[in-house]
Design a protein around this motif. Structure first.
Motif, short mmCIF file in Angstrom:
data_model
loop_
_atom_site.label_atom_id
_atom_site.label_comp_id
_atom_site.label_asym_id
_atom_site.label_seq_id
_atom_site.Cartn_x
_atom_site.Cartn_y
_atom_site.Cartn_z
N SER A 111 -5.86 8.45 28.15
CA SER A 111 -4.92 8.30 27.05
C SER A 111 -4.71 6.82 26.73
O SER A 111 -4.57 6.43 25.57
CB SER A 111 -3.57 8.95 27.40
OG SER A 111 -2.85 8.20 28.35
N THR A 125 1.76 8.23 23.03
CA THR A 125 0.50 8.80 23.52
C THR A 125 0.59 9.10 25.01
O THR A 125 0.26 10.20 25.47
CB THR A 125 -0.66 7.83 23.27
OG1 THR A 125 -0.72 7.52 21.88
CG2 THR A 125 -1.98 8.44 23.71
N ALA A 177 0.78 12.84 26.75
CA ALA A 177 -0.30 13.25 27.66
C ALA A 177 0.27 13.63 29.03
O ALA A 177 -0.14 14.63 29.64
CB ALA A 177 -1.30 12.10 27.82
#
Length: 337
Positions: free
Chosen positions: A256, A311, A315
């Motif tokens: 990620s 992000t 994740a």
């Protein structure tokens, strides 16, 4: 070589006793602490977080190699051992081969044993993991700073460039360059974000609530490991199961990071501190500039979009939902100072 054989013996045959004595702290957490407190790290081009991730990966690969439930096609040699023994052996090999550690912390000489098949598996898993986490892409990003003829620009290479050079484990980072761009400057969405960020995000904001400030601090932590360890401590997990969870999580977290930095390098969106201090250069009257505006949290040396924290947190949430789903009524408390 001798110290590794002894460490394998101790971990393989004494782990049960060790785990009982340290029931409040998952064993894998102690191993991570050893890696982070090592006197020296190898001279490699990756950060410590990625290097320590190799510890979990080596243990996972080694344990899976002797467990019939897994087919990772790693090509590692077989050994007559349990998944716990294999994971322990690989963990010891990785720590001793790639970190400057006091070997006495890893084994008890009285428990030494010579297990050549286990030793071969451990060394192979350790080396495979080390190569995975220290490998960089063959084709480097040729970063060219944005310039105006004759004018100085900051010369520090952005974090986008360094992280974008790392290879991925399973997720292609170039996919991050195919997402929709952030709202265009001068658009209504951009203006709304500008005004809200300027009002609530400044270091000296009088409108931000205490809860909003604490939420920002928590969002900035960027280290879910303590939370993961607290959840694992409430489960009856073997050493191999702990290593598997931590390995998968760390590989996903690293992917990620690589993806979002590839996206940042592609879009090159400016940060709020840049936009707000230069709000007089666009065509919208609502974006009133403030030359001394400073954010609550320090601005990192990377571009704005895609959002790194968004992000990473997303994740993490998806991986933990799959790897460590919470039990009914179970809660996880995250503290912010």
């Amino acid at each position: 070589m001798h110290r590794l054989i002894m460490s394998i013996g101790w971990f393989a045959f004494s782990f049960g006793c060790f785990a009982n004595e340290q029931a409040k702290e998952p064993a894998i957490q102690q191993w991570e602490k050893l890696a982070y407190t090592a006197a020296e790290f190898p001279e490699v081009e990756v950060n410590r977080t990625r290097l320590v991730a190799g510890l979990f990966i080596s243990m996972y690969f080694s344990g899976a190699a002797v467990d019939d439930r897994f087919e990772l096609t790693t090509g590692l040699p077989d050994a007559d051992a349990t998944s716990n023994e294999a994971a322990a052996a690989a963990g010891a090999a990785y720590l001793l081969d790639h970190f400057q550690l006091d070997a006495a912390k890893l084994y008890d000489a009285d428990g030494a044993t010579d297990r050549e098949d286990l030793l071969s598996l451990a060394r192979a898993a350790s080396e495979m993991a080390f190569k995975l986490v220290t490998k960089t892409n063959g084709k480097r990003v040729a970063y060219r700073p944005f310039v105006k003829l004759g004018r100085y620009v900051p010369t520090t290479i952005p974090g986008d460039v360094r992280t974008s050079n790392l290879p991925h484990f399973g997720f292609d980072p170039t996919l991050a360059t195919q997402i929709d761009p952030s709202p265009a400057v001068n658009s209504d969405a951009f203006v709304a974000s500008y005004v809200e960020t300027k009002r609530l995000g400044s270091a000296d904001s009088t409108e931000r609530t205490e809860d909003q400030s604490k939420a920002s601090m928590i969002f900035d932590l960027q280290d879910p490991h303590p939370m993961i360890y607290r959840i694992m401590a409430n489960r009856e997990l073997s050493l191999f199961e702990q290593a598997r969870i931590m390995a998968i999580y760390n590989m996903g977290a690293e992917d990620s990071a690589t993806a979002q930095f590839a996206g940042k390098l592609h879009f090159q969106a400016w940060r709020p501190i840049t936009a707000i201090r230069n709000g007089d250069i666009d065509s919208r009257e609502e974006t009133v500039f403030r030359a001394d505006w400073t954010p609550l949290l320090e601005t990192p040396n990377s571009s704005e979009y895609p959002c790194g924290h968004c992000t990473f947190v997303s994740a993490t949430a998806h991986m933990l939902e799959a790897l460590l789903p919470l039990k009914p009524n179970e809660k996880v408390v995250i503290l912010a100072d």
